[in-house]
Design a protein around this motif. Sequence first.
Motif, PDB file in Angstrom:
ATOM      1  N   ARG A 198       0.876  -1.327  -0.196  1.00 22.70           N
ATOM      2  CA  ARG A 198      -0.495  -0.451  -0.088  1.00 22.70           C
ATOM      3  C   ARG A 198       1.210   1.413  -0.011  1.00 22.70           C
ATOM      4  O   ARG A 198       0.320   2.067  -0.550  1.00 22.70           O
ATOM      5  N   THR A 199       2.327   1.236   0.323  1.00 24.05           N
ATOM      6  CA  THR A 199       2.928   2.548   0.418  1.00 24.05           C
ATOM      7  C   THR A 199       3.873   1.585   0.211  1.00 24.05           C
ATOM      8  O   THR A 199       4.933   1.317  -0.106  1.00 24.05           O
ATOM      9  N   VAL A 200       4.491   2.855  -1.161  1.00 19.78           N
ATOM     10  CA  VAL A 200       6.053   2.984  -1.638  1.00 19.78           C
ATOM     11  C   VAL A 200       6.329   3.826  -1.384  1.00 19.78           C
ATOM     12  O   VAL A 200       6.541   5.614  -1.926  1.00 19.78           O
ATOM     13  N   ALA A 201       8.187   4.476  -0.748  1.00 23.94           N
ATOM     14  CA  ALA A 201       8.617   5.334  -0.285  1.00 23.94           C
ATOM     15  C   ALA A 201       9.028   5.806  -1.271  1.00 23.94           C
ATOM     16  O   ALA A 201       9.007   4.936  -2.880  1.00 23.94           O
ATOM     17  N   VAL A 202       9.679   7.549  -1.848  1.00 23.50           N
ATOM     18  CA  VAL A 202      10.584   7.382  -3.068  1.00 23.50           C
ATOM     19  C   VAL A 202      11.038   9.240  -3.029  1.00 23.50           C
ATOM     20  O   VAL A 202      10.987   9.165  -0.998  1.00 23.50           O
ATOM     21  N   GLU A 203      12.191   9.152  -3.201  1.00 20.28           N
ATOM     22  CA  GLU A 203      12.633  10.118  -2.592  1.00 20.28           C
ATOM     23  C   GLU A 203      12.806  11.684  -2.508  1.00 20.28           C
ATOM     24  O   GLU A 203      11.107  12.405  -3.252  1.00 20.28           O
ATOM     25  N   SER A 204      12.722  12.264  -1.518  1.00 21.67           N
ATOM     26  CA  SER A 204      12.176  13.992  -1.793  1.00 21.67           C
ATOM     27  C   SER A 204      12.530  14.378  -3.149  1.00 21.67           C
ATOM     28  O   SER A 204      11.645  15.758  -2.833  1.00 21.67           O
ATOM     29  N   TYR A 205      13.968  14.702  -3.860  1.00 16.57           N
ATOM     30  CA  TYR A 205      13.664  15.009  -4.745  1.00 16.57           C
ATOM     31  C   TYR A 205      13.694  13.691  -6.198  1.00 16.57           C
ATOM     32  O   TYR A 205      14.155  12.948  -6.190  1.00 16.57           O
ATOM     33  N   GLY A 206      12.237  14.614  -7.436  1.00 17.28           N
ATOM     34  CA  GLY A 206      12.821  12.842  -8.203  1.00 17.28           C
ATOM     35  C   GLY A 206      11.911  14.346  -8.706  1.00 17.28           C
ATOM     36  O   GLY A 206      11.219  15.171  -9.362  1.00 17.28           O
ATOM     37  N   LEU A 426      14.946  23.987  -8.526  1.00 14.71           N
ATOM     38  CA  LEU A 426      14.765  22.530  -7.740  1.00 14.71           C
ATOM     39  C   LEU A 426      13.632  22.396  -7.366  1.00 14.71           C
ATOM     40  O   LEU A 426      12.619  21.784  -7.286  1.00 14.71           O
ATOM     41  N   ALA A 427      12.720  23.271  -7.390  1.00 12.80           N
ATOM     42  CA  ALA A 427      11.897  23.429  -7.126  1.00 12.80           C
ATOM     43  C   ALA A 427      10.681  22.659  -7.176  1.00 12.80           C
ATOM     44  O   ALA A 427       9.180  21.838  -7.394  1.00 12.80           O
ATOM     45  N   PHE A 428      10.613  22.576  -8.982  1.00  9.17           N
ATOM     46  CA  PHE A 428       9.813  22.169  -9.294  1.00  9.17           C
ATOM     47  C   PHE A 428      10.040  20.367  -8.696  1.00  9.17           C
ATOM     48  O   PHE A 428       8.997  19.865  -8.748  1.00  9.17           O
ATOM     49  N   HIS A 429      10.831  20.042  -8.590  1.00  9.98           N
ATOM     50  CA  HIS A 429      11.631  17.990  -8.749  1.00  9.98           C
ATOM     51  C   HIS A 429      11.099  18.563  -7.160  1.00  9.98           C
ATOM     52  O   HIS A 429      11.462  16.924  -6.445  1.00  9.98           O
ATOM     53  N   ARG A 430      11.015  19.234  -6.452  1.00 11.40           N
ATOM     54  CA  ARG A 430      10.935  18.562  -5.051  1.00 11.40           C
ATOM     55  C   ARG A 430       9.443  17.988  -4.118  1.00 11.40           C
ATOM     56  O   ARG A 430       8.455  18.538  -4.707  1.00 11.40           O
ATOM     57  N   HIS A 431       9.216  16.902  -3.657  1.00  6.69           N
ATOM     58  CA  HIS A 431       8.137  16.017  -2.908  1.00  6.69           C
ATOM     59  C   HIS A 431       7.855  17.323  -1.449  1.00  6.69           C
ATOM     60  O   HIS A 431       8.291  17.534  -1.529  1.00  6.69           O
TER      61      HIS A 431
END
Length: 466
Positions: A198-206, A426-431
């Motif tokens: 139910r959960t997939v962790a991702v990176e802070s930037y992507g 960079l903000a465009f890619h920030r979670h």
Amino acid sequence: MVESWATLGVDLHLEPAAARGLRRGLTDALRDAVRTGRLAPGTRLPSSRALAADLGIARNTVAEAFADLVAEGWLTARQGSGTRVAELATMPPRGGGATFRHRPPERPAYDLIPGTPDLAAFPRTEWLKAARRALTTAPYHALGYGDPRGRPELRTALAGYLARVRGVRTDPEQVLITSGFAHALRVVGTLLRARGVRTVAVESYGLDTYRGLLQQSALATPALPYDELGTDTRALTGTGAGAVLLTPAHQFPMGTPLHPDRRAAVIDWARRTGGLVLEDDYDGEFRYDRQPVGALQGFDPDRVIYFGTASKSLAPGLRLGWMVLPAALAEEAAAAKGGADTAGALEQLTLAEFITSGAYDRHVRSSRLRYRRRRDALAAAVGARAPEVTVTGIAAGLHAVLRLPPGMEQSVVQAAAWQGLALNGLAFHRHPEAVAEPLDALVVGYATPPDSAWAGALDALCRVLP
């Protein structure tokens, strides 16, 4: 007669904020006058001498403020025409308000958005040769609906290539051909939901696109912390995640490899919890100043799903990607993909021939040299023309991160758009849930412009940097 504000030409009402410093205050006041529509497009401004006398400040201060706004795209300055408000604003529809709306050119002159290679350098001649050989030797049944896993010729070629170049441990039965990374992620999302994840962790930037694809499979996507060692995979404990999506060889967009301790930590987490690591090896072949970082999959093929595509090395229009799956998941993934192949048989056969003939290796090597020259030119130009900007994340890949002084990202991105330059901050890619302190930076893809446009793109970029 003594000159005064009454005899020096165009009147211009400005109230610079003295608390911000004369130059900054004047720059802000002029920018605000253009933004709000008090100074219409095409308006000719007083000379720097006239405005300096009117405001009682040094002429150099005015000249420097004008230069700043020309660089940002708010003003234009031409010999014989003076300084004018740039033709960048359009009035809103009648009744829609009294402010101006600024917009960049409809089509950028230069594209520095990361994610696309130099399409003008696509190896057409070699690709045609490979296509001719592949089509000549292909059995007639290769043109049918085919195995949903993909053509065996391509799966075999990829298994050998990935083992040799990226350290991937697999055989053709565990390779699944897709029509790109997004398609692969949809397949995996379906597979994970079917397995109770139910959960997939991702990176802070992507890329928010990929988070969105996982969310479409009803999967939560919490952000892992990021620091100078890369994504902190130790934080997986306690997230409840059944899988994690990473770019370990070259973090996108920050450009750093995952620290060895963090690589070991994520494999340990997967083994302890039964979780899966989704490894996006999006540009693993392009490295310049360091030894290649091998695929994480090589550490534990039973716990890592490896993703790759031809999008960065050749062209996204080929719509060819692949997954290397744990043996226990290969049949499930094929079932989740569907009952028929989704990539064109001829493209698959051509890529298989392109790889096995050695043409793919030759193309990657020549591309690596060309992109390295561009990277070097970017770093040198920024160092010479914008010393306050730091270029990072350039040991590998097809993009660089340009660290800006605090508070500058939004204005530089806007200035770039008005100059006809497409790029992302960079903000465009920030979670949206990232907890790290925000950084001001640009993410500059230096692979996309053709060679004929690279010098112009680099010059345009340097003009908008602080």
